[in-house]
Design a protein around this motif. Structure first.
Motif, PDB file in Angstrom:
ATOM      1  N   ASN A 121     -80.613-115.252 -14.169  1.00 24.67           N
ATOM      2  CA  ASN A 121     -80.893-115.766 -15.418  1.00 24.67           C
ATOM      3  C   ASN A 121     -80.812-115.422 -16.501  1.00 24.67           C
ATOM      4  O   ASN A 121     -81.861-115.803 -17.529  1.00 24.67           O
ATOM      5  N   LEU A 122     -80.707-113.868 -16.675  1.00 22.05           N
ATOM      6  CA  LEU A 122     -81.017-113.184 -17.565  1.00 22.05           C
ATOM      7  C   LEU A 122     -80.752-113.127 -19.157  1.00 22.05           C
ATOM      8  O   LEU A 122     -79.245-113.563 -18.660  1.00 22.05           O
ATOM      9  N   ARG A 123     -80.635-113.704 -20.312  1.00 20.26           N
ATOM     10  CA  ARG A 123     -80.722-113.901 -21.417  1.00 20.26           C
ATOM     11  C   ARG A 123     -81.360-113.282 -22.132  1.00 20.26           C
ATOM     12  O   ARG A 123     -82.521-113.667 -21.826  1.00 20.26           O
ATOM     13  N   THR A 124     -80.485-112.357 -23.218  1.00 23.41           N
ATOM     14  CA  THR A 124     -81.287-111.520 -23.602  1.00 23.41           C
ATOM     15  C   THR A 124     -80.059-110.852 -25.127  1.00 23.41           C
ATOM     16  O   THR A 124     -79.599-111.800 -24.921  1.00 23.41           O
ATOM     17  N   ARG A 125     -80.829-110.461 -26.136  1.00 24.18           N
ATOM     18  CA  ARG A 125     -80.540-110.573 -27.182  1.00 24.18           C
ATOM     19  C   ARG A 125     -79.277-109.071 -27.103  1.00 24.18           C
ATOM     20  O   ARG A 125     -79.158-108.608 -26.122  1.00 24.18           O
ATOM     21  N   PRO A 126     -78.725-109.046 -27.883  1.00 24.90           N
ATOM     22  CA  PRO A 126     -77.509-108.208 -27.888  1.00 24.90           C
ATOM     23  C   PRO A 126     -78.304-106.688 -28.487  1.00 24.90           C
ATOM     24  O   PRO A 126     -79.327-106.540 -28.436  1.00 24.90           O
ATOM     25  N   ILE A 127     -76.957-105.718 -27.216  1.00 26.30           N
ATOM     26  CA  ILE A 127     -76.210-105.835 -26.870  1.00 26.30           C
ATOM     27  C   ILE A 127     -76.027-105.468 -25.470  1.00 26.30           C
ATOM     28  O   ILE A 127     -74.239-105.421 -25.130  1.00 26.30           O
ATOM     29  N   MET A 128     -76.588-105.684 -25.237  1.00 26.25           N
ATOM     30  CA  MET A 128     -76.777-106.160 -23.409  1.00 26.25           C
ATOM     31  C   MET A 128     -76.028-107.269 -23.113  1.00 26.25           C
ATOM     32  O   MET A 128     -76.520-107.902 -23.189  1.00 26.25           O
ATOM     33  N   PRO A 129     -74.988-106.629 -22.481  1.00 22.03           N
ATOM     34  CA  PRO A 129     -74.547-108.359 -21.734  1.00 22.03           C
ATOM     35  C   PRO A 129     -74.850-108.434 -21.102  1.00 22.03           C
ATOM     36  O   PRO A 129     -73.332-108.676 -19.622  1.00 22.03           O
ATOM     37  N   ASP A 130     -75.827-109.498 -20.685  1.00 16.71           N
ATOM     38  CA  ASP A 130     -76.212-110.420 -19.749  1.00 16.71           C
ATOM     39  C   ASP A 130     -74.638-110.740 -19.491  1.00 16.71           C
ATOM     40  O   ASP A 130     -75.232-111.117 -17.945  1.00 16.71           O
ATOM     41  N   PHE A 131     -74.728-111.344 -19.669  1.00 12.31           N
ATOM     42  CA  PHE A 131     -73.503-112.060 -18.847  1.00 12.31           C
ATOM     43  C   PHE A 131     -72.672-111.922 -17.840  1.00 12.31           C
ATOM     44  O   PHE A 131     -72.059-112.282 -16.989  1.00 12.31           O
TER      45      PHE A 131
END
Length: 194
Positions: A121-131
Motif C-alpha cells: 500500500n506504499l504511497r510516498t513522494r518522488p522520487i521513490m517509484p512506489d508503484f
C-alpha cells in the motif's frame, strides 16, 4: 548454408568434450597442475532460500541506487555492511525535498506481515517509484524483507522531509518540471517546415 553445415561438427565437438570430461584423468596428467577448489557445500538444512533472491532483487531493482550512500559513484562496489542505510542526498522539487530512508532501520521495526502490508500500500513522494514496489509479487517483497532483515539494523535515520519552499542543505538534486506551454498566438511555421 555454410553455417548450417558447421552445426553437426560443433554438436559432435560438444559431445566429445562432454564424454572426455566423464573419463577418469590419469594421475600423471595432473602432476604440477594447479589444484581446483572443491565445490561449495550445499546450503545448510533450513537456510532460507529467499535470502539470495532478496539480495538479487535489491541489487537489480535499484534499491541501492538511492538507499545506499555513494553506491552509484562507486559503481556498486559497496560492502553489504553499508547497504540500505539511507542517504543524505536530498531530492528537491515541487513536492518539497525527500530523502531515501534507512531501510534497515525501517525493517528492523516491522514483522514480515507488517512489511508486506506496508509495501503493498506504499504511497510516498518522488522520487521513490512506489508503484513498482506495489506491483511486485508478494514473494519478491517477502524476499526483500528477509534479506534486509538479515543485514541487521545499522546507520542513522535519513534527514527528515522538507515541505515546499524550504531550501535543503547540500547535497541535494534540484528536479525542475518543464514550463507549461504559454498561451498566445500560434507560432508560424518556418518556410519549408512542418
Amino acid at each position: 548454408m555454410r553455417h548450417r553445415s558447421l552445426l553437426p561438427i560443433v554438436s559432435l565437438s560438444c559431445l566429445f568434450a562432454a564424454l572426455a570430461a566423464c573419463q577418469p584423468t590419469p594421475p600423471e596428467a595432473t602432476a604440477g597442475a594447479t589444484p581446483v577448489d572443491p565445490p561449495a557445500p550445499a546450503a545448510p538444512h533450513g537456510e532460507d532460500p529467499l535470502l539470495e533472491r532478496g539480495e538479487y532483487l535489491v541489487r537489480m531493482s535499484g534499491c541501492n541506487d538511492c538507499h545506499t550512500a555513494g553506491y552509484a559513484e562507486r559503481q556498486g562496489e559497496v560492502d553489504k555492511a553499508e547497504w540500505l542505510t539511507g542517504s543524505p542526498l536530498g531530492y528537491a522539487g515541487p513536492w518539497g525535498t525527500t530523502y531515501a530512508s534507512n531501510l534497515r532501520m525501517r525493517v528492523d521495526g516491522m514483522d514480515e506481515a507488517g512489511w508486506l502490508a506496508y509495501t503493498a500500500n506504499l504511497r510516498t513522494r518522488p522520487i521513490m517509484p512506489d508503484f513498482l514496489l506495489r506491483a511486485m509479487a508478494e514473494d519478491d517483497r517477502r524476499a526483500i524483507y528477509r534479506f534486509v532483515k538479515s543485514l541487521g539494523p545499522a546507520g542513522a535515520p535519513a534527514p527528515a522531509y522538507l515541505p515546499p519552499g524550504q531550501r535543503p542543505d547540500p547535497p541535494y538534486m534540484q528536479l525542475v518540471l518543464p514550463a507549461a506551454p504559454q498561451e498566445g498566438p500560434a507560432v508560424a511555421a518556418s518556410p519549408g517546415g512542418r
